[in-house]
Design an enzyme around this catalytic site. Sequence first.
Site, short mmCIF file in Angstrom:
data_model
loop_
_atom_site.label_atom_id
_atom_site.label_comp_id
_atom_site.label_asym_id
_atom_site.label_seq_id
_atom_site.Cartn_x
_atom_site.Cartn_y
_atom_site.Cartn_z
N GLU A 1 39.55 51.88 42.80
CA GLU A 1 40.16 50.85 43.66
C GLU A 1 41.52 51.31 44.17
O GLU A 1 41.86 51.12 45.35
CB GLU A 1 40.31 49.55 42.87
CG GLU A 1 40.86 48.39 43.69
CD GLU A 1 40.96 47.11 42.88
OE1 GLU A 1 41.72 46.22 43.31
OE2 GLU A 1 40.31 47.00 41.82
N HIS B 1 47.26 43.31 36.87
CA HIS B 1 46.01 43.42 37.63
C HIS B 1 44.88 43.91 36.72
O HIS B 1 43.76 43.41 36.78
CB HIS B 1 46.24 44.38 38.80
CG HIS B 1 45.00 44.71 39.56
ND1 HIS B 1 44.36 45.93 39.43
CD2 HIS B 1 44.28 44.00 40.47
CE1 HIS B 1 43.30 45.95 40.22
NE2 HIS B 1 43.23 44.80 40.86
N GLU C 1 43.72 41.10 34.49
CA GLU C 1 42.90 40.15 35.24
C GLU C 1 41.43 40.60 35.26
O GLU C 1 40.52 39.82 35.02
CB GLU C 1 43.42 40.01 36.67
CG GLU C 1 42.55 39.18 37.59
CD GLU C 1 42.38 39.80 38.96
OE1 GLU C 1 41.23 39.89 39.44
OE2 GLU C 1 43.40 40.20 39.56
N HIS C 2 41.21 41.88 35.52
CA HIS C 2 39.84 42.42 35.53
C HIS C 2 39.17 42.27 34.17
O HIS C 2 38.00 41.89 34.08
CB HIS C 2 39.87 43.91 35.92
CG HIS C 2 39.93 44.15 37.39
ND1 HIS C 2 39.01 44.92 38.06
CD2 HIS C 2 40.80 43.71 38.34
CE1 HIS C 2 39.31 44.96 39.36
NE2 HIS C 2 40.40 44.23 39.54
#
Length: 429
Positions: free
Chosen positions: A145, A69, A72-73
């Site tokens: 997040e 994840h 991906e950012h």
Amino acid sequence: MQFIKHYNETLRETLYSAEHESGLKVAIMPKPGYSKSYAIFGTHFGSVDNRFIAPGGKEEILLPDGIAHFLEHKMFEQPDGSNVFESYARHGANANAYTSFHVTAYLFESTQDIKENLGILLDFVQAPYFTDENVAKEQGIIGQEIGMYDDDPGWQLMMRFLGAMYHEHPVRIDIAGSVDSIASITKDTLYTCYNTFYHLSNMCLFIIGDVTPEMLSDCIEAHLKKVEKPAGDIVRLYGSEPHSVRESFVTSAMDVSVPMFMLGFKDADCGYEGKKLLQKDLELSIISEILFSKTSPIYTRLYDGGYILGGMDAETACEREYGYVVLSGESRNPEDVRDIIFEGLKKVQKEGLSSEEIERVCRAMTGRYIKQFNNLSGVAHQYMSQVFNGIGLFDFTEVIQKVTPMTLHERLTTYFDTERSVLSVITPR
């Protein structure tokens, strides 16, 4: 690239597939007359891939939780400081990305400039740029997040459910990781992940819309890097998961008005892919619709008796290494809901499923399958979710014919074992 044409008579749809010399899988589905096009570029790398042996290597590599994840950012970071989203906007495209347990994907949809937008997609995903400074900055952003998800009752309900169901398999770990785990991510670990899992041979490109292979083939070739195929396969290490569940009941308190529940059954029949896996998925979906839809006796008893509030959802997860069927909803008495469902299951396992109900549900599922081909994003996401399990976009029409009352009864009696069940509950604080 040499494209192969696949035509499905039932759907009256055509799919073209090819394999680039790099090993990249490419698929194009023409939809003449559609104004919008949708493209998705994905890699077989998700949150569960935190232990592996690289192609040609011998040593196990252990990654921090949440790194897929995180990566991906960071893929949107450009060396010149430019913004990929601004590049898309200049060509009228909306772009996004996501990380699941098994896939990381980058996508866009647009009504114009398909070649230009496709070039942007292919270029930035093949050009990582990680520095100590931008990694440290992202750690703070993703930390916030993670904090948001920590306060989300629905997400916590699911992660507690998976944590109770699995002893070792990393599906039990939050996709985003934890604040502590992402703190150990460095640019070097990101490059290790990228060089292993973002090799074109581990990726797939799918495009759907008013396009053809002839229109896009040269564009794809021009934007793909020349790379050699790896020396071997990635060895993914998921531990030795037993058939039993880790805990049969878990509960915690959060800011909810009424208790939320998830009741699920663990799959003990794993280790295969392709059409056999799809058949299991279809059988479980048929059984779940017959047993737990709003017209079923089990649902009627739960709803009329006030045991569930506002409905109950059923979901199946069928992956190569794990799977489950889960029911979720709200109830003031989740343990009573579990007991009533167990009682109803025991009854239908003894009496069997109605042939008329099976026929009705199969027809309904086939209708929904045909209808979904009007939804470009739905088709693209289904393709990406199944391709790495060896399942084709048109396999449904063949596999549904193999489903019989006998195969459904066997699945019903062996899969829904109350000894392999988990009840996860979030109660009002």
